[in-house]
Design a protein around this motif. Structure first.
Motif, PDB file in Angstrom:
ATOM      1  N   TYR A 137      40.476 -24.085  74.406  1.00 57.85           N
ATOM      2  CA  TYR A 137      41.288 -23.976  75.619  1.00 57.85           C
ATOM      3  C   TYR A 137      42.527 -24.858  75.507  1.00 57.85           C
ATOM      4  O   TYR A 137      42.472 -25.951  74.942  1.00 57.85           O
TER       5      TYR A 137
ATOM      6  N   ASN B 116      36.055 -25.386  80.742  1.00 54.20           N
ATOM      7  CA  ASN B 116      34.880 -24.687  80.195  1.00 54.20           C
ATOM      8  C   ASN B 116      33.846 -25.623  79.585  1.00 54.20           C
ATOM      9  O   ASN B 116      32.712 -25.229  79.366  1.00 54.20           O
ATOM     10  N   CYS B 117      34.302 -26.827  79.217  1.00 55.91           N
ATOM     11  CA  CYS B 117      33.416 -27.735  78.499  1.00 55.91           C
ATOM     12  C   CYS B 117      33.432 -29.097  79.170  1.00 55.91           C
ATOM     13  O   CYS B 117      34.408 -29.464  79.802  1.00 55.91           O
TER      14      CYS B 117
ATOM     15  N   TYR C  80      36.542 -28.168  71.514  1.00 53.62           N
ATOM     16  CA  TYR C  80      35.271 -27.432  71.460  1.00 53.62           C
ATOM     17  C   TYR C  80      35.466 -25.930  71.610  1.00 53.62           C
ATOM     18  O   TYR C  80      34.888 -25.152  70.890  1.00 53.62           O
ATOM     19  N   CYS C  81      36.306 -25.531  72.597  1.00 57.62           N
ATOM     20  CA  CYS C  81      36.421 -24.095  72.841  1.00 57.62           C
ATOM     21  C   CYS C  81      37.825 -23.560  72.587  1.00 57.62           C
ATOM     22  O   CYS C  81      38.068 -22.367  72.666  1.00 57.62           O
TER      23      CYS C  81
ATOM     24  N   CYS D  61      38.350 -30.227  80.110  1.00 51.91           N
ATOM     25  CA  CYS D  61      38.336 -28.783  79.886  1.00 51.91           C
ATOM     26  C   CYS D  61      37.598 -28.082  81.020  1.00 51.91           C
ATOM     27  O   CYS D  61      36.523 -28.532  81.423  1.00 51.91           O
TER      28      CYS D  61
ATOM     29  N   CYS E  58      41.367 -28.327  74.065  1.00 58.24           N
ATOM     30  CA  CYS E  58      39.944 -28.609  73.975  1.00 58.24           C
ATOM     31  C   CYS E  58      39.517 -28.388  72.531  1.00 58.24           C
ATOM     32  O   CYS E  58      39.748 -27.323  71.971  1.00 58.24           O
TER      33      CYS E  58
END
Ligand code: ADP
Ligand code: ZN
Ligand code: ZN
Length: 768
Positions: free
Chosen positions: A507, A486-487, A504-505, A484, A502
């Motif tokens: 994406y 972002n993560c 987590y976020c 990702c 993703c």
């Protein structure tokens, strides 16, 4: 004498008001005309900032004028909203103090949205506010003067307004025997076009009477019918007597009953007694998803007394249930997940926390980061009520409390109806591979048992704690993996949408046709999630009906229930799923449960990993062989000798607890200490590292080696922000409150630092 709780003190001209904001409590003047209407717990509208209006809750009234000038005034009082009870207010304050957040944060999760409208104008506020449902009745109008007037009206209308004539005839007929000039009928029962009624109203021939309908309608709860309750087995009846006896000495009792022991029936017995005595009961469940099955079961016994509370309910229903519960004068049963702990009114007699070990009782996403189980115990304490914690696999915290005599302890070691415990076998994935007895992700033993189950018309559940098709994709040539932007995590491949996502976020991107690293068409899915299991099963058992239950398929409560129902009714042969399938379901037809990869349960970098793995394995296993027949459970693992696997196979909770507690004691972890995790985050890695280092250093001067870290968590970048964590361990014997006060102080100091202040800091107390 005037007490602090004399809520309508005549000279109380100032109100401390809780607002659903981080800041917490603000003081306002109460204008004279509102003084008689405002009390402790009242919901009031106040101005904040340049032009915003908020609904707040009056925490305290006082005659003392605050030091500062420009005190603003309370604008109005919400008359339709019942005040927040004294115990609830006290609970909010406890939550704020214990979990290190503002009391406004507690208010935010406690009250449903429609009870705390905010906006820029009265109109906006109004549009968002809860308004009680109303009932409209129709009565004859003032223009009618006795029977003569009525007959005259009939005459006129017959000639000039046949529709109105018909309507008026209908209304008079509906009034029936009663005196037509004082009686009224519900508009809904007339079946007359409202436009026509409107015209009659204009002429003054009929009147409209509007009344508020109390939340939940005019429910008259049926009496609790003792004879309709399930007959308890001897073991269950004994458990009830032992719980009763334990409650004589302690306010909290842990009911440790193996899966299928019939804990729910024991609860029902205890609930019935409380309701009959005019007390309220709070019944907490770990996940919203589970409430539907349980609510239906409880409704059979307690009918309208059951008040379900569910975050996905429509606004009106949620608000009405909230009001009904919080202003109950006894005899109701509140059923819900985490946030239902904020519902009970002043008549609480008993709290039941089912599956008390479940981590989803803890909110870790935003303030207040509270644990509903522990909050429930505190609420019960404040209310003079009892708490029953139930589980087949108690949390080590509760178990240790029970062993120390702080909680009562009642153990039920056998299943209801003499159903044998499932037969659990371990299947070594490494050995199976070597023998060539492994096909894709299934060992031969698993496939053989699956065939048998299907041939015998039974059902199977397969557990894999990863959703999606594969947890990562990799280039077989150069080793590139998709991660990702972002993560700091790999992207999960979801085949049905041909996307990489993703977890987590959120994406998402497409699956690359060629490797971005070397340009070769060599990107392959690695590992396996539920989606892949489903696909492989379909190829292996083309005749079987297979469904999948995970966050991707159970997108709504409706979808979730549909999947569960289909399995319950035997229309599905194999259910593949994540954690979701492990939670307390009671399915009659399951003869096989398989855990496809126990290894990733054991691999979590967390001091609770072993406890969790044992709980998960035992709970999944517990879905097998209910109602009379023994079931079989197969655990596929590469570590068949792992102590937790061995303990789960032999169903030896006590052995697990003994070894885990010994480790916790040695390495100083809960329940032998308390933990506060201090989280820091910022878009700039260096900034967050420096701030964390500074804070940890400051804390070390006070707490010494009780401070661990800073250290980045396993996933150290989420949503574009870098994370650092400091762990503070506090002895059980020392004052947790004092330690947290010092911590709060140091964090506040960091917030005033010219550089470090830009870093976001928050605390997670008793993290899970
Ligand atoms: P637990 O929650 O302890 O795992 P459940 O409450 O789901 O167990 O009960 C297991 C099964 O046994 C359920 O099908 C339940 O209906 C049945 N059962 C338990 N106790 C009784 C009872 N006293 N009378 C009839 N059925 C019961
Ligand atoms: Zn490559
Ligand atoms: Zn991400």
């Amino acid at each position: 004498m005037e007490t602090r709780h004399d809520t309508r003190a005549r000279d109380a001209a100032f109100a401390e008001v809780i607002l659903p904001l981080q800041g917490g409590v603000y003081t306002y003047a109460v204008p004279g005309e509102l003084v008689p209407l405002v009390g402790e717990g009242s919901l009031v509208v106040v101005p904040l900032g340049r032009s915003k209006r908020y609904t707040g809750v009056v925490k305290r009234l006082t005659g003392e004028r605050p030091q500062y000038k420009n005190i603003r005034e309370v604008l109005s009082v919400h008359r339709n909203f019942p005040p927040v009870g004294r115990t609830m207010l006290a609970l909010w304050e406890w939550v704020a103090e214990y979990y290190m957040c503002g009391v406004g944060d507690a208010m935010r999760v406690a009250l449903p949205a429609a009870l705390k409208p905010a906006g820029f104008s009265d109109v906006e506020l109004d549009a968002r506010a809860y308004r009680p449902a109303t009932q409209v009745d129709i009565a004859l109008g003032d223009a009618l003067d006795g029977m003569d007037g009525l007959n005259e009206a009939f005459e006129k209308l017959r000639r000039r307004g046949p529709k109105m004539y018909e309507a008026l005839v209908g209304i008079v007929a509906a009034l029936g025997e009663a005196d037509p000039f004082t009686a009224s009928v519900p508009r809904g029962s007339l079946g007359i076009d409202p436009v026509v009624i409107g015209r009659l109203e204009k002429k003054g021939l009929v009147r409209r009477l509007t009344t508020d309908v109390p939340p939940g309608g005019q429910v008259v709860p049926e009496p609790v019918a003792e004879n309709l309750l399930p007959t308890l087995s001897k073991v269950q009846a004994e458990a009830v007597s032992r719980i009763d006896a334990a409650f004589e000495n302690t306010a909290t009792v842990l009911l440790h009953g193996v899966t299928g022991s019939g804990k729910t029936e024991i609860y029902i017995r205890l609930i019935a007694r409380q309701l009959a005595a005019g007390k309220d009961v709070l019944y907490l469940l770990p996940e919203i998803a589970m409430t539907a099955q349980t609510v239906a079961r409880l409704r059979r016994f307690f009918g309208d007394r059951v008040i379900p509370y569910h975050s996905s309910y429509p606004v009106r229903r949620k608000t009405e249930n909230f009001i009904r519960a919080s202003s109950s004068s006894g005899g109701t049963l509140i059923v819900g997940a985490r946030s239902a702990v904020f519902l009970p009114g002043e008549k609480l007699g008993l709290v039941i926390v089912d599956e008390e070990h479940d981590p989803s009782y803890k909110n870790h996403e935003s303030a207040p980061r509270y644990n509903a189980r522990d909050t429930a115990v505190v609420l019960a304490g404040m209310s003079g009520a009892k708490t029953l914690l139930g589980s087949a696999t108690p949390s080590l915290e509760s178990y240790a409390n029970a062993m120390a005599g702080k909680y009562g302890y009642v153990y039920v070691g056998e299943r209801f109806g003499g159903t044998p415990m499932p037969d659990i076998v371990v299947s070594d994935t490494v050995a199976a591979s070597k023998r060539g007895e492994r096909e894709t992700h299934f060992n031969k033993l698993t496939l053989d048992n699956l065939s048998d189950a299907l041939a015998n018309g039974r059902q199977a559940m397969l557990f894999q704690n990863r959703r999606g098709f594969s947890p990562f994709v990799e280039c077989t040539r150069c080793g590139w993996t998709a991660s990702c932007p972002n993560c700091n995590v790999t992207l999960t491949y979801h085949k049905s949408e041909a996307s990489l996502r993703c977890h987590y976020c959120g994406y998402g991107q497409g699956m690359p046709a060629a490797c971005p690293g070397c340009g070769q068409k060599a990107v392959q899915p690695r590992g396996f999630g539920t989606e892949k299991v489903e696909e492989e099963l379909a190829a292996l058992f083309p005749g079987a009906v297979i469904e999948r239950l995970d966050r991707d398929t159970a997108t709504s409560e409706k979808r979730f229930s549909a999947i569960i129902r289909s399995f319950e009714e035997g229309r599905t042969d194999i259910l593949v799923g994540t954690q979701m399938i492990t939670k307390g379901f009671d399915f009659g037809g399951v003869s096989l449960v398989a855990v496809l990869n126990a290894d990733n349960l054991l691999a979590y970098p967390d001091f609770r990993a072993s406890e969790r793995a044992f709980q998960l394995l035992t709970q999944v296993a517990g879905r097998a062989g209910r109602r009379d027949r023994q079931g079989r459970v197969i655990i596929q693992t590469g570590q068949p000798q792992h102590p937790v696997i061995v303990q789960a196979v032999s169903g030896d909770y006590a052995a697990m607890a003994r070894s885990q507690l010994a480790e916790r004691r040695e390495f100083f972890y809960p329940p032998y200490c308390r933990i506060v995790n201090v989280h820091l985050r910022h878009a700039d890695r260096q900034a967050v590292q420096q701030a964390a280092g500074e804070l940890a250093g400051e804390l070390r001067t006070v707490f010494g080696k009780r401070v661990c870290g800073p250290q980045p968590p396993p996933v150290d970048k989420v949503g574009g922000l870098y994370l650092e964590r400091i762990m503070l361990k506090v002895e059980r014997e020392s004052s947790f409150g004092k330690a947290k006060a010092i911590l709060r102080d140091r964090i506040a100091a960091l917030g005033r630092h010219p550089v470090h202040r830009k870093v976001t800091v928050y605390c997670d107390v008793d993290p899970i």
